[in-house]
Design a protein around this motif. Structure first.
Motif, PDB file in Angstrom:
ATOM      1  N   ILE A 165      92.253 -18.334 -45.614  1.00  0.00           N
ATOM      2  CA  ILE A 165      93.921 -18.089 -45.413  1.00  0.00           C
ATOM      3  C   ILE A 165      94.476 -17.720 -46.838  1.00  0.00           C
ATOM      4  CG2 ILE A 165      95.961 -19.414 -45.168  1.00  0.00           C
ATOM      5  CD1 ILE A 165      94.611 -18.886 -42.466  1.00  0.00           C
ATOM      6  N   THR A 166      93.910 -18.309 -47.922  1.00  0.00           N
ATOM      7  CA  THR A 166      94.383 -17.938 -49.167  1.00  0.00           C
ATOM      8  C   THR A 166      93.957 -16.478 -49.567  1.00  0.00           C
ATOM      9  OG1 THR A 166      94.180 -20.177 -49.938  1.00  0.00           O
ATOM     10  CG2 THR A 166      94.132 -18.555 -51.648  1.00  0.00           C
ATOM     11  N   ALA A 167      92.676 -16.151 -49.187  1.00  0.00           N
ATOM     12  CA  ALA A 167      92.257 -14.864 -49.434  1.00  0.00           C
ATOM     13  C   ALA A 167      92.899 -13.740 -48.513  1.00  0.00           C
ATOM     14  CB  ALA A 167      90.677 -14.819 -49.075  1.00  0.00           C
ATOM     15  N   GLN A 168      93.472 -13.902 -47.311  1.00  0.00           N
ATOM     16  CA  GLN A 168      94.100 -13.136 -46.536  1.00  0.00           C
ATOM     17  C   GLN A 168      95.565 -12.828 -47.331  1.00  0.00           C
ATOM     18  OE1 GLN A 168      93.978 -13.597 -42.161  1.00  0.00           O
ATOM     19  NE2 GLN A 168      92.632 -15.128 -42.534  1.00  0.00           N
ATOM     20  N   ILE A 169      96.028 -14.234 -47.631  1.00  0.00           N
ATOM     21  CA  ILE A 169      97.457 -13.865 -48.079  1.00  0.00           C
ATOM     22  C   ILE A 169      97.302 -13.104 -49.461  1.00  0.00           C
ATOM     23  CG2 ILE A 169      99.515 -15.156 -49.479  1.00  0.00           C
ATOM     24  CD1 ILE A 169      98.449 -17.406 -47.309  1.00  0.00           C
ATOM     25  N   LEU A 170      96.360 -13.438 -50.560  1.00  0.00           N
ATOM     26  CA  LEU A 170      96.129 -12.630 -51.552  1.00  0.00           C
ATOM     27  C   LEU A 170      95.897 -11.199 -51.474  1.00  0.00           C
ATOM     28  CD1 LEU A 170      94.415 -15.423 -53.932  1.00  0.00           C
ATOM     29  CD2 LEU A 170      96.797 -14.748 -53.966  1.00  0.00           C
ATOM     30  N   SER A 171      95.228 -11.091 -50.489  1.00  0.00           N
ATOM     31  CA  SER A 171      94.728  -9.522 -50.345  1.00  0.00           C
ATOM     32  C   SER A 171      95.766  -8.787 -49.597  1.00  0.00           C
ATOM     33  CB  SER A 171      93.395  -9.693 -49.050  1.00  0.00           C
ATOM     34  OG  SER A 171      92.238 -10.160 -49.902  1.00  0.00           O
ATOM     35  N   ARG A 172      96.566  -9.182 -48.887  1.00  0.00           N
ATOM     36  CA  ARG A 172      97.766  -8.687 -48.351  1.00  0.00           C
ATOM     37  C   ARG A 172      98.860  -8.199 -49.656  1.00  0.00           C
ATOM     38  NH1 ARG A 172      97.773  -8.238 -42.985  1.00  0.00           N
ATOM     39  NH2 ARG A 172      96.542  -9.437 -41.832  1.00  0.00           N
ATOM     40  N   PHE A 173      98.807  -9.342 -50.365  1.00  0.00           N
ATOM     41  CA  PHE A 173      99.669  -9.464 -51.608  1.00  0.00           C
ATOM     42  C   PHE A 173      99.284  -8.047 -52.557  1.00  0.00           C
ATOM     43  CE2 PHE A 173     101.016 -10.711 -55.861  1.00  0.00           C
ATOM     44  CZ  PHE A 173     102.150 -10.341 -55.863  1.00  0.00           C
ATOM     45  N   ASP A 195      90.436  -1.544 -43.088  1.00  0.00           N
ATOM     46  CA  ASP A 195      91.687  -1.426 -42.968  1.00  0.00           C
ATOM     47  C   ASP A 195      92.760  -2.048 -43.472  1.00  0.00           C
ATOM     48  OD1 ASP A 195      90.781   1.362 -42.058  1.00  0.00           O
ATOM     49  OD2 ASP A 195      90.684   0.780 -40.052  1.00  0.00           O
ATOM     50  N   LYS A 196      92.547  -3.435 -43.107  1.00  0.00           N
ATOM     51  CA  LYS A 196      93.593  -4.504 -43.081  1.00  0.00           C
ATOM     52  C   LYS A 196      93.541  -5.048 -44.503  1.00  0.00           C
ATOM     53  CE  LYS A 196      94.407  -5.987 -38.651  1.00  0.00           C
ATOM     54  NZ  LYS A 196      94.007  -7.137 -37.567  1.00  0.00           N
ATOM     55  N   PHE A 197      92.419  -5.115 -45.108  1.00  0.00           N
ATOM     56  CA  PHE A 197      92.070  -5.638 -46.372  1.00  0.00           C
ATOM     57  C   PHE A 197      91.173  -4.730 -47.415  1.00  0.00           C
ATOM     58  CE2 PHE A 197      92.345  -9.107 -43.328  1.00  0.00           C
ATOM     59  CZ  PHE A 197      93.467  -9.668 -43.857  1.00  0.00           C
ATOM     60  N   PRO A 198      91.804  -3.557 -47.811  1.00  0.00           N
ATOM     61  CA  PRO A 198      90.974  -2.692 -48.554  1.00  0.00           C
ATOM     62  C   PRO A 198      90.413  -3.118 -49.993  1.00  0.00           C
ATOM     63  CG  PRO A 198      93.317  -1.983 -48.577  1.00  0.00           C
ATOM     64  CD  PRO A 198      93.037  -3.282 -47.746  1.00  0.00           C
ATOM     65  N   ILE A 199      91.373  -4.189 -50.616  1.00  0.00           N
ATOM     66  CA  ILE A 199      90.685  -4.743 -51.793  1.00  0.00           C
ATOM     67  C   ILE A 199      90.052  -5.891 -51.929  1.00  0.00           C
ATOM     68  CG2 ILE A 199      92.700  -3.363 -52.934  1.00  0.00           C
ATOM     69  CD1 ILE A 199      92.901  -7.011 -52.593  1.00  0.00           C
ATOM     70  N   PHE A 200      89.503  -6.208 -50.784  1.00  0.00           N
ATOM     71  CA  PHE A 200      88.760  -7.561 -50.696  1.00  0.00           C
ATOM     72  C   PHE A 200      87.510  -7.300 -50.826  1.00  0.00           C
ATOM     73  CE2 PHE A 200      86.805 -10.861 -48.201  1.00  0.00           C
ATOM     74  CZ  PHE A 200      87.377 -11.975 -48.938  1.00  0.00           C
ATOM     75  N   PHE A 201      86.796  -8.126 -51.478  1.00  0.00           N
ATOM     76  CA  PHE A 201      85.129  -8.333 -51.610  1.00  0.00           C
ATOM     77  C   PHE A 201      84.538  -9.872 -51.394  1.00  0.00           C
ATOM     78  CE2 PHE A 201      86.232  -4.320 -53.455  1.00  0.00           C
ATOM     79  CZ  PHE A 201      85.443  -3.477 -53.065  1.00  0.00           C
ATOM     80  N   ARG A 202      83.650 -10.215 -51.384  1.00  0.00           N
ATOM     81  CA  ARG A 202      83.060 -11.509 -51.195  1.00  0.00           C
ATOM     82  C   ARG A 202      81.677 -11.434 -51.416  1.00  0.00           C
ATOM     83  NH1 ARG A 202      84.641 -13.338 -45.091  1.00  0.00           N
ATOM     84  NH2 ARG A 202      83.655 -11.170 -44.079  1.00  0.00           N
ATOM     85  N   THR A 203      81.269 -12.684 -52.113  1.00  0.00           N
ATOM     86  CA  THR A 203      79.895 -13.096 -52.453  1.00  0.00           C
ATOM     87  C   THR A 203      79.303 -14.303 -51.441  1.00  0.00           C
ATOM     88  OG1 THR A 203      80.557 -14.535 -54.162  1.00  0.00           O
ATOM     89  CG2 THR A 203      79.801 -12.299 -54.721  1.00  0.00           C
ATOM     90  N   MET A 204      80.266 -14.250 -50.196  1.00  0.00           N
ATOM     91  CA  MET A 204      79.952 -15.310 -49.291  1.00  0.00           C
ATOM     92  C   MET A 204      79.775 -14.511 -48.047  1.00  0.00           C
ATOM     93  SD  MET A 204      80.006 -18.564 -48.460  1.00  0.00           S
ATOM     94  CE  MET A 204      80.233 -19.657 -46.930  1.00  0.00           C
ATOM     95  N   ALA A 205      78.766 -14.949 -47.158  1.00  0.00           N
ATOM     96  CA  ALA A 205      78.594 -14.409 -45.875  1.00  0.00           C
ATOM     97  C   ALA A 205      79.429 -14.516 -44.917  1.00  0.00           C
ATOM     98  CB  ALA A 205      77.218 -14.457 -45.433  1.00  0.00           C
TER      99      ALA A 205
END
Length: 867
Positions: A165-173, A195-205
């Motif tokens: 949830i936090t990652a979605q909020i921060l990614s959109r912001f 398309d929705k989260f172009p700046i998001f990356f993660r080291t969690m599967a």
């Protein structure tokens, strides 16, 4: 998958976003209050932001309706998130001392505590990207390294977004600002959408992989009836959705799905516990946070539910707070779960145990941890107000055993470590190769200045990172994700009565590698627990789905005769070939046994005895008539035809014996011909005798003397021969064109198949019987007409009764023969032959023998001719 972004956003847009950030920051600070501790800082050539949930007490929200909502500050330091923070610091120290990675470039960090609250995480992100890390008011600004040199420079990258949830909020912001966000625990599959989260990356599967791994476990251990308890959010709903998609077609069903809401955890956990107690599902999947699971276990312990096998998601499978809790040992021993993969970080343990607040006086996080762990306040001029006694300086973390110092299984900690290295390699690529072609790591030259670093440039290089970690692991991003790797763990009891975490396998992508023999189940043994709605249908039965219930709930129906199923849980029974039949267990087709009416069985012996008795009785009558052939009784009844009739009756009795025994080609052809010819000869004799009686009485009338000339002895013999020859011709034509042949009667169900003489031509057999019936009916009518002729001993009466019996037997024969199975049809035909033969013999000859042998005084011509 690359990231599609605008390469050079307009200067006006950048300025507008910057001003907007500052306005939003001012607004949020006025409504959300301030955090008790702002963060941990270290200056460098490039600053990387960090967001961690350091404190565990959920902030209370004041709603007294006399002022705007205000979140109270979080309290209580968590040991494990503190380890995450120092994994980031340790990784940056390693990189700063590296001669191959970012040589000549020093990394710094700005770390904030978001306290598991998305508004505070966004507030911290605002301060980081806005170039002011001091949070909302100056009074709460934490101290850091070279604070005066930080300036207002924004950060090009943030490591954080602990929850989906936090990652979605921060990614959109952060998307409009092109600031990359690398999360170490956000696992929602929705975050893979570039398309929705172009700046998001993660080291969690992504959770897709752990849900599929758990589905593979259910299929592998044949758990066809499982319950699910999930968090009432995207994490829980997405996991159970993927699980259901994966088990589709594998005959695995979800018995129930219970949701847990953090705000109503006690009531929801109580309801879930009652559902688990009422359900027949013995395996329960749990996709939720460990604090929710702890409450669920407490509720299960209260109602004494201790026989369930729990399967854990990564959110709680490695929680020491859970498996060290006394209630857990009672309710949930033997838990099998998916865990974030574990890896070692060389030197990290030594780094942690050598930490000391005296060496970092500005580090408020470490100071607070020290006070909680040792109950004393370290000497620090920056923090004078403290009720704890001062530390003596001998305190050390070398003998401390807690989550902060435990490096035996680094899971999320290693994800943070990887995130730092991913950011460093992206920076290395950016600074070394402005054209996008990565130079080798041993280069010491740089092509760009750290002042040229922008979030957008770093974003492009981050999506292309491809390197080998110090542990030898190949790392790269697939869009927002990394290749999925999990550990499979098991909670096992120790001799001391505690639970320990044991590694039992690995998940690599969609491949499941499991050591089943190493698992200790909830029963304390290696026996896999059974969780089914209905027990498996054994071979010999088929599954019948219960109407209105899931496919896992079914009844086992025994296969019908002649059908088999040779595997467990068969949906259909297969019919055996004609030459085979099902065994008693309905598990295999076995060769059918040939069956026929034999001389050795009771029925065959009985019919043989009756037939032989008929032959003997007929022979006795023949001898009596032969001895008394000169008496009026024999002479008055046409002795020649009587002897011929007795001979034909003997043939009828004998032909019945041909029907008994194993049918062969000659017997099949002979039995029907012998039967047809014998009975035609017999009925022909009776018909001629009846005609003679009628002619004799008609000749006594005036003008009819010549009638008897047509029915003399030669004419009588000729008539019998003619009638019999017609039947002989019919039999010859039938046997030449389509003779009966011995064939097994596979149409009759049963293990025993009757070997019978198959009549291919029904017409031939019908003509044979029809001809016999025609003669019998004609004889019956003639005898009926002559029954009241005025002789004292009128033979026509005897013929009438005998033919009535004969016709009744053969009329009853037809339906009995058709409805009788197998060899009993042959027995019916033999019975009809014997019954009709005995009827003729007894009705015609018994009265005569009675007079001849017992009433000789009536055997006179005078009495025979009397009217």
């Amino acid at each position: 998958m690359g990231v599609s972004v605008v390469t050079n956003p307009p200067v006006g847009r950048q300025l507008g976003l910057r001003v907007g950030v500052q306005v939003v920051q001012t607004l949020t600070c006025s409504r959300w209050g301030t955090q008790s501790i702002g963060g941990l800082f270290k200056d460098g050539d490039v600053i990387i932001g960090g967001l961690f949930n350091l404190r565990y007490s959920p902030p209370a929200l004041d709603r007294d309706f006399i002022q705007q909502p205000y979140y109270k500050a979080c309290t209580g330091l968590q040991n494990l998130p503190l380890q995450y923070i120092y994994a980031l610091v340790f990784a940056m120290d390693e990189i700063n001392h590296s001669t191959t990675l970012l040589p000549g470039v020093k990394l710094g960090y700005h770390i904030h505590d978001s306290c598991s609250l998305p508004p505070w995480a966004m507030q911290a992100a605002l301060s980081l990207v806005g170039g002011n890390s001091s949070s909302c008011n100056a009074a709460a600004q934490p101290l850091g390294y070279a604070e005066e040199e930080k300036g207002d420079r924004p950060l090009p990258l943030i490591i954080g977004g602990d929850s989906s949830i936090t990652a979605q909020i921060l990614s959109r912001f952060l998307s409009p600002l092109y600031v990359p966000l690398i999360s170490y625990t956000a696992s929602c599959p929705c975050l893979s959408d570039r398309d929705k989260f172009p700046i998001f990356f993660r080291t969690m599967a992504s959770d897709i992989y752990q849900a599929r791994a758990i589905a593979q476990l259910a299929i592998r251990f044949k758990w066809t009836w499982v319950g699910a308890v999930i968090a009432n959010n995207d994490y829980g709903h997405m996991a159970v959705k993927v699980f259901q998609e994966e088990i589709e077609g594998a005959d695995v069903c979800v018995a129930f799905v219970e949701t847990l809401q953090r705000e109503n955890i006690v009531s929801d956990a109580t309801q879930a516990a009652l559902t688990i107690q009422a359900s027949t599902a013995k395996v329960i999947l749990i996709f939720t946070w460990y604090t929710d699971v702890r409450e669920l276990f407490l509720q299960l312990a209260q109602i004494n539910v201790t026989d369930r096998q729990f399967v854990a998601s990564e959110a709680w499978s490695t929680s020491s707070d859970l498996f060290q809790h006394p209630v857990t040992k009672k309710v949930a021993s033997g838990v099998v779960g998916v865990a974030i993969r574990s890896s070692s970080i060389p030197g990290f343990e030594h780094y942690l145990i050598n930490l000391n607040p005296s060496q970092q006086p500005e580090n408020e996080f470490l100071r607070e941890f020290w006070e909680k762990e040792f109950g004393c306040s370290p000497a620090n001029k920056l923090f004078k107000e403290n009720s704890l006694p001062p530390c003596n300086g001998t305190e050390s973390l070398k003998g401390v055993r807690n989550l902060f110092t435990d490096t035996s299984q680094l899971r999320v900690t290693y994800n943070v470590y990887l995130a730092v290295y991913a950011a460093a390699h992206a920076l290395h690529s950016l600074l070394s190769c402005p054209d996008g072609n990565t130079l080798s790591e041993n280069t010491t030259s740089t092509c760009s200045s750290t002042k040229d670093i922008t979030p957008l440039k770093l974003l492009r290089h981050l999506s292309k990172v491809n390197f080998t970690t110090p542990q030898g692991e190949h790392f790269y991003f697939q869009g927002a994700d990394i290749p999925a790797k999990y550990d499979l763990v098991n909670w096992q009891s120790t001799p001391e009565g505690r639970l320990k975490l044991v590694l039992i396998g690995h998940v690599d992508g969609f491949d499941l590698n499991l050591n089943e023999s190493a698992i200790q189940w909830n029963t304390g043994s290696n026996q896999v627990p059974v969780s089914v709605c209905s027990e498996s249908c054994p071979p010999g039965t088929r599954k019948a789905i219960r109407k209105g219930e899931p496919i896992c709930c079914f009844d086992c129906i025994l296969c019908a005769d002649g059908e088999i199923s040779n595997k467990t849980d068969s949906l259909h029974c297969e019919r055996c070939p004609l030459e085979f039949w099902s065994n008693a267990e309905r598990t295999a087709c076995i060769s059918r046994q040939l069956d026929f009416l034999s001389f050795n069985e009771t029925l065959g012996i009985t019919l043989t005895a009756v037939a032989v008795s008929g032959v003997i009785v007929t022979t006795v009558v023949f001898v009596v008539f032969l001895n008394f052939r000169q008496t009026p009784m024999v002479r008055a009844n046409n002795s020649e035809l009587s002897f011929l009739l007795l001979l034909s009756l003997k043939l009828c009795f004998l032909c019945s014996l041909v029907f008994i025994g194993r049918p062969v080609v000659w017997s099949c052809r002979f039995q029907q011909a012998a039967f047809g010819i014998s009975f035609v000869l017999c009925v022909s004799c009776l018909q001629v005798k009846t005609i003679v009686v009628l002619a004799a009485f008609r000749s006594a009338q005036p003008g009819a003397e010549a009638l008897m000339k047509w029915f003399g002895p030669s004419q009588q013999r000729g008539s019998v021969c003619l009638f019999t020859c017609v039947q002989i011709i019919i039999c010859i034509v039938w046997l030449v064109l389509s003779p009966p042949v011995p064939e097994p009667d596979y149409d009759v169900p049963g293990l025993k198949v009757t070997l019978k003489c198959a009549t291919d031509s029904v017409v031939g057999f019908s003509v044979v019987l029809g001809y016999i019936g025609l003669l019998a009916c004609t004889c019956l009518m003639l005898a009926f007409l002559a029954r009241k002729l005025p002789d004292n001993f009128n033979e026509a009466k005897l013929i009438t009764f005998s033919m009535l019996i004969f016709c009744a037997v053969w009329v009853a024969f037809v339906p009995a023969y058709v409805s009788s199975p197998g060899k009993y049809a042959v027995a019916v035909e033999i019975f009809a032959i014997l019954a009709s033969s005995y009827g003729l013999l007894l009705c015609i000859f018994a009265p005569k023998c009675f007079i001849i042998l017992l009433r000789p005084e009536k055997n006179t011509k005078k009495l025979m001719m009397a009217r």
